[in-house]
Design a protein around this motif. Sequence first.
Motif, mmCIF file in Angstrom:
data_model
loop_
_atom_site.group_PDB
_atom_site.id
_atom_site.type_symbol
_atom_site.label_atom_id
_atom_site.label_comp_id
_atom_site.label_asym_id
_atom_site.label_seq_id
_atom_site.Cartn_x
_atom_site.Cartn_y
_atom_site.Cartn_z
ATOM 1 N N ASP A 1 0.865 -1.192 0.000
ATOM 2 C CA ASP A 1 0.000 0.000 0.000
ATOM 3 C C ASP A 1 0.897 1.236 0.000
ATOM 4 O O ASP A 1 2.022 1.176 -0.500
ATOM 5 C CB ASP A 1 -0.987 -0.021 1.180
ATOM 6 C CG ASP A 1 -0.288 -0.005 2.545
ATOM 7 O OD1 ASP A 1 0.963 0.048 2.606
ATOM 8 O OD2 ASP A 1 -1.002 -0.031 3.564
ATOM 9 N N ASN A 2 0.442 2.336 0.581
ATOM 10 C CA ASN A 2 1.228 3.570 0.549
ATOM 11 C C ASN A 2 2.305 3.645 1.635
ATOM 12 O O ASN A 2 2.980 4.662 1.747
ATOM 13 C CB ASN A 2 0.310 4.782 0.684
ATOM 14 C CG ASN A 2 -0.615 4.905 -0.510
ATOM 15 O OD1 ASN A 2 -0.212 4.601 -1.627
ATOM 16 N ND2 ASN A 2 -1.840 5.332 -0.275
ATOM 17 N N TYR A 3 2.425 2.607 2.427
ATOM 18 C CA TYR A 3 3.502 2.558 3.405
ATOM 19 C C TYR A 3 4.776 2.050 2.714
ATOM 20 O O TYR A 3 4.691 1.285 1.755
ATOM 21 C CB TYR A 3 3.141 1.601 4.562
ATOM 22 C CG TYR A 3 2.285 2.244 5.629
ATOM 23 C CD1 TYR A 3 1.103 2.902 5.300
ATOM 24 C CD2 TYR A 3 2.656 2.199 6.970
ATOM 25 C CE1 TYR A 3 0.306 3.491 6.280
ATOM 26 C CE2 TYR A 3 1.869 2.784 7.952
ATOM 27 C CZ TYR A 3 0.700 3.430 7.609
ATOM 28 O OH TYR A 3 -0.069 4.005 8.581
ATOM 29 N N MET B 1 -4.417 -8.077 -9.631
ATOM 30 C CA MET B 1 -5.377 -7.899 -8.546
ATOM 31 C C MET B 1 -5.559 -6.398 -8.341
ATOM 32 O O MET B 1 -4.753 -5.599 -8.832
ATOM 33 C CB MET B 1 -4.898 -8.562 -7.241
ATOM 34 C CG MET B 1 -3.690 -7.895 -6.586
ATOM 35 S SD MET B 1 -3.191 -8.682 -5.016
ATOM 36 C CE MET B 1 -4.591 -8.320 -3.956
ATOM 37 N N SER B 2 -6.610 -6.008 -7.620
ATOM 38 C CA SER B 2 -6.856 -4.571 -7.489
ATOM 39 C C SER B 2 -6.107 -3.935 -6.328
ATOM 40 O O SER B 2 -5.800 -2.754 -6.361
ATOM 41 C CB SER B 2 -8.360 -4.304 -7.361
ATOM 42 O OG SER B 2 -8.872 -5.046 -6.294
ATOM 43 N N GLY B 3 -5.772 -4.709 -5.293
ATOM 44 C CA GLY B 3 -5.005 -4.144 -4.180
ATOM 45 C C GLY B 3 -5.522 -4.622 -2.844
ATOM 46 O O GLY B 3 -6.328 -5.547 -2.761
ATOM 47 N N TYR B 4 -5.045 -3.949 -1.785
ATOM 48 C CA TYR B 4 -5.350 -4.375 -0.422
ATOM 49 C C TYR B 4 -6.077 -3.280 0.354
ATOM 50 O O TYR B 4 -5.841 -2.087 0.123
ATOM 51 C CB TYR B 4 -4.053 -4.727 0.313
ATOM 52 C CG TYR B 4 -3.432 -6.018 -0.171
ATOM 53 C CD1 TYR B 4 -3.926 -7.238 0.259
ATOM 54 C CD2 TYR B 4 -2.359 -6.016 -1.052
ATOM 55 C CE1 TYR B 4 -3.360 -8.432 -0.169
ATOM 56 C CE2 TYR B 4 -1.790 -7.209 -1.486
ATOM 57 C CZ TYR B 4 -2.299 -8.413 -1.041
ATOM 58 O OH TYR B 4 -1.751 -9.585 -1.473
ATOM 59 N N VAL B 5 -6.938 -3.685 1.267
ATOM 60 C CA VAL B 5 -7.644 -2.751 2.144
ATOM 61 C C VAL B 5 -6.811 -2.539 3.404
ATOM 62 O O VAL B 5 -6.641 -3.466 4.205
ATOM 63 C CB VAL B 5 -9.034 -3.314 2.529
ATOM 64 C CG1 VAL B 5 -9.741 -2.373 3.498
ATOM 65 C CG2 VAL B 5 -9.881 -3.546 1.282
ATOM 66 N N PRO C 1 5.555 6.502 10.292
ATOM 67 C CA PRO C 1 6.001 5.605 9.223
ATOM 68 C C PRO C 1 6.344 6.388 7.965
ATOM 69 O O PRO C 1 5.755 7.441 7.708
ATOM 70 C CB PRO C 1 4.756 4.737 8.969
ATOM 71 C CG PRO C 1 3.606 5.629 9.332
ATOM 72 C CD PRO C 1 4.088 6.447 10.500
ATOM 73 N N GLU C 2 7.291 5.892 7.196
ATOM 74 C CA GLU C 2 7.593 6.528 5.909
ATOM 75 C C GLU C 2 6.482 6.189 4.914
ATOM 76 O O GLU C 2 6.145 5.017 4.729
ATOM 77 C CB GLU C 2 8.934 6.039 5.341
ATOM 78 C CG GLU C 2 9.235 6.714 4.000
ATOM 79 C CD GLU C 2 10.523 6.254 3.321
ATOM 80 O OE1 GLU C 2 11.283 5.474 3.938
ATOM 81 O OE2 GLU C 2 10.749 6.696 2.194
ATOM 82 N N MET C 3 5.912 7.230 4.321
ATOM 83 C CA MET C 3 4.838 7.045 3.345
ATOM 84 C C MET C 3 5.409 7.221 1.944
ATOM 85 O O MET C 3 6.385 7.959 1.729
ATOM 86 C CB MET C 3 3.712 8.055 3.588
ATOM 87 C CG MET C 3 3.131 8.027 4.986
ATOM 88 S SD MET C 3 2.501 6.414 5.491
ATOM 89 C CE MET C 3 1.082 6.278 4.391
#
Length: 298
Positions: free
Chosen positions: A46-48, A137-141, A123-125
Amino acid sequence: MTKVNQLGYVGITASDRDQWEPYATDVLGHEISPDSDPANLYLRMDNYHHRLVVQPGDRDDAAFIGWEVSGPSAMEEIAARVEAAGTGVKAATPGEAEQRHVIDFVQFVDPNNGIRTEIYYGPEMLFTPAFLPRRPMSGYVTEGVGLGHVVTYVKDADAAARFYQAALGLEVTDWVFVKAVGLKLAFLHCNQRHHSLAFFENPSPPRGIHHVMFEGATIDDVGTGFDLCRDRELVTAQLGRHCNDRTFSFYFRNPGNWHFELGWGSRLIDPDNWQVQYYDGMRARGGEWGHDGIMNVS
Ligand code: FE
């Protein structure tokens, strides 16, 4: 009371780190961070900067679990409560914080499961480049609800739940009792996710971690993941729906020979107005349907 606000990251020790690279991309669809080195394989979903980090070791287990707090005062407050509960807390060195890609963290060994637990902030974003799944796949929640959930073995689920309530501020969502076999599980939340942490009571556990769950954004993410795992003979519990968090999911083996769960449609709760509940795990085999093989997931 100051609380942790999400399950941030999980560290994994791996006896065969090399197996994790193709597995991470091809099965999980995670990205391998270019910041990875022989000591740290950073996996992004994700964005992390990363949500998983795989480190070489002589056993296969969770190396550490990271819980996120809003800032330094929350971190210090929780550290003080952990110490008040009788568990020693150590500050991270600047080098350790850099390795985690967070501003700072404190650490202690969870007396319930023996797993190093870290309370971090900052956290680093990484928004650019955006996370691009490495399998179709579309991604994670994860937004606002964290990585997913971790389930650890403990000898005493009541004691573990009390510790996490008093020290980290997680609250019990519900319990699952399977009285016929003396099985007891506690499910705890720290945000709207039904549970970010659960305890599986076991007097002689094979390791600290039981499984880590990821939540796919669509039902097809679970379906395509299931096909991938079936083709690789990794599936350890078939598709099914859980009784309490209502997640549609299956379980599969990772290179450390323990388990991941890929789910969809996980229930959100209102953490401010929640009352503890319980489920009788003997009804409908502990799930609404499916999950054949789950009793052998260990
Ligand atoms: Fe689970």
